[in-house]
Design an enzyme around this catalytic site. Structure first.
Site, PDB file in Angstrom:
ATOM      1  N   HIS A  11      97.331  84.448  17.803  1.00 19.71           N
ATOM      2  CA  HIS A  11      97.540  83.571  16.647  1.00 19.71           C
ATOM      3  C   HIS A  11      98.930  82.948  16.776  1.00 19.71           C
ATOM      4  O   HIS A  11      99.938  83.643  16.677  1.00 19.71           O
ATOM      5  CB  HIS A  11      97.429  84.354  15.336  1.00 19.71           C
ATOM      6  N   LEU A  12      98.959  81.629  17.019  1.00 17.80           N
ATOM      7  CA  LEU A  12     100.236  80.927  17.168  1.00 17.80           C
ATOM      8  C   LEU A  12     100.665  80.232  15.875  1.00 17.80           C
ATOM      9  O   LEU A  12     101.774  79.715  15.800  1.00 17.80           O
ATOM     10  CB  LEU A  12     100.153  79.912  18.315  1.00 17.80           C
ATOM     11  N   HIS A  52      84.264  87.651  14.941  1.00 16.13           N
ATOM     12  CA  HIS A  52      85.023  88.624  14.159  1.00 16.13           C
ATOM     13  C   HIS A  52      83.990  89.406  13.358  1.00 16.13           C
ATOM     14  O   HIS A  52      83.486  88.923  12.346  1.00 16.13           O
ATOM     15  CB  HIS A  52      86.000  87.886  13.243  1.00 16.13           C
ATOM     16  N   HIS A  56      88.221  92.177  18.922  1.00 18.07           N
ATOM     17  CA  HIS A  56      88.867  93.423  18.472  1.00 18.07           C
ATOM     18  C   HIS A  56      87.896  94.528  18.052  1.00 18.07           C
ATOM     19  O   HIS A  56      87.927  95.005  16.912  1.00 18.07           O
ATOM     20  CB  HIS A  56      89.876  93.144  17.353  1.00 18.07           C
ATOM     21  N   ASP A  92      95.420  90.156  19.797  1.00 21.47           N
ATOM     22  CA  ASP A  92      95.302  89.787  18.377  1.00 21.47           C
ATOM     23  C   ASP A  92      96.700  89.663  17.769  1.00 21.47           C
ATOM     24  O   ASP A  92      96.947  90.094  16.636  1.00 21.47           O
ATOM     25  CB  ASP A  92      94.459  90.788  17.598  1.00 21.47           C
TER      26      ASP A  92
END
Length: 428
Positions: A58-59, A177, A230, A303
């Site tokens: 996540h940027l 997800h 994940h 993540d």
């Protein structure tokens, strides 16, 4: 064209060798190499790996530059040995159009610290109601191949089926997800003994496992690729193992924190341990390690979820979910997988470079350390051991669960197409 001679490195943990980089390419690998005018890096038995690839980062840019930007995130990536990261779509605006994914891709090109491949949203606004512009994002300059509503589950089976059908046309992949929303309403941590004792809303394992079971069956029906983000429970491992035995095109990832930490840490009420999916039990942790070792779980993905101080320094119920991970991932994998004898360094290269690059179709990354290949490399001092100090992070955020904890291994050098982005542990 600049030349670099890496002398005495254990390539993928093997016997020491020399590696010569000329320009953007590895030109020789052998013993006793020399090159006039080359910059010499004395590896001294450090382990040389292909540049790491993170399929789940996540940027935050655009929209949440207070927690991370493409520049700071790629600097963190280079510090952790990464040369390519896949940026999740839950930005503001959401990366659900060709315009937004191209913006993220161009920011990655400008930052220079690693390659950035945007992940496109599956549904418009991550709302789960209508498919986003999957084809347009794939045909854009960003060339998107991975699509995910990560942070939210694609809970509607019809929408998930249509997405799998759509991406099949260009060999894309939907990264799910896995979180059944109705089963996790008000959930604050893993459902179990600890949640019962603390009186916190429980997040049952079946909320993850039921979605994975549905989606591997959908992928089988459609004949498309699905990737499980994940994965965190022993039951999820068994479902993926069964699906693979049936020849279903499923891949799965595990995060470093799910390989090391358990829900017992939540007893501290420290929001740094609040994450989605939640930290699970010791039994789950051991099952995840075994599954990563035997290949049921294909890759490690960070993540990396940066948050500003105020979103974590508050009471547990109000805190944001997520942990930073790019700068500590390799150390955690060494601690949980290498030092325990479950994986060797060639196995680490497979789980953290070769396979994630293959899943995401990251051209030029996840390549062998051999002559003629792109010089995307990372050098690791595996003998190092020391405490984690988030004050020294390149990430804009500091929400690490490892502060003060001693971890092994330290990335000393990273090269992106022959250009050093990290030298002696310092960003260039």
């Amino acid at each position: 064209m600049s030349k670099t001679l890496i002398r005495g490195a254990k390539v993928l943990g093997g016997e020491p060798q020399d590696v010569l980089i000329d320009g953007e390419t590895i030109t020789q690998v052998g013993v006793g190499l020399s090159a006039e005018g080359a910059e010499v890096v004395e590896a001294g038995g450090k382990v040389l790996l292909p540049g790491l690839v993170d399929l789940h980062t996540h940027l935050r840019e655009p929209g949440r530059e207070d927690s991370e930007t493409v520049l700071t995130g790629t600097r963190a990536a280079a510090s952790g040995g990464y040369t390519n990261v896949f940026a999740m779509a839950n930005t503001f605006p959401v990366a659900d159009t060709a315009g937004v994914v191209e913006q993220v891709w161009r920011l990655g090109q400008e930052s220079g610290y690693c390659d950035v491949q945007p992940i496109g949203a599956v549904t418009v606004g991550l709302e789960g109601q209508k498919l986003a512009e999957l084809g347009a994002m794939h045909e854009s300059a960003a060339g998107v191949t991975v699509f995910s509503d990560d942070g939210k589950c694609v809970h509607d089976a019809v929408i998930m089926r249509r997405a799998l059908e759509y991406v099949k046309a260009f060999d894309g992949v939907v990264a799910q997800h896995a979180q059944e929303p109705r089963l996790t309403e008000g959930a604050q941590m893993n459902e179990g003994v600890v949640s019962a004792e603390l009186g916190l809303g429980g997040w049952p394992a079946v909320a993850e496992e039921s979605v994975i079971a549905r989606d591997v069956l959908l992928a089988d029906h459609v004949g498309s690729r699905v990737h499980i983000c994940h994965l965190s429970t022993a039951g999820s491992v068994e479902i993926v193992r069964w699906a693979k035995s049936r020849g279903i095109r499923v891949t799965a990832e595990v995060t470093p924190h799910h390989l090391l930490l358990t829900d017992e840490l939540v007893r501290s009420y420290n929001p740094v341990y609040k994450v989605n999916p939640p930290l699970r039990t010791e039994r789950d942790v051991l099952a995840l390690r075994e599954a990563l070792a035997d290949g049921t779980i294909d890759i490690v993905a960070t993540d990396h979820a940066p948050h500003p101080h105020e979103d974590k320094d508050c009471e547990w119920a109000a805190a944001a979910m997520g942990m930073v991970g790019l700068e500590t991932a390799l150390s955690v994998v060494q601690e949980t997988m290498v030092d325990t004898g479950l994986l060797d360094w060639a196995g680490v290269a497979d789980r953290m470079s070769f396979t994630p690059a293959r899943i995401g179709r990251a051209e030029g990354h996840g390549r062998p350390v051999s002559a003629g290949e792109p010089a995307n490399l990372t050098l690791v001092d595996t003998a190092y051991r020391g405490p984690v100090d988030p004050a020294g992070f390149a990430s804009r955020s500091r929400n690490t669960p490892y502060e003060g904890r001693e971890l092994p291994g330290r990335v000393t050098h990273t090269w992106l197409r022959g250009k050093a982005t990290l030298v002696d542990g310092k960003l260039t």
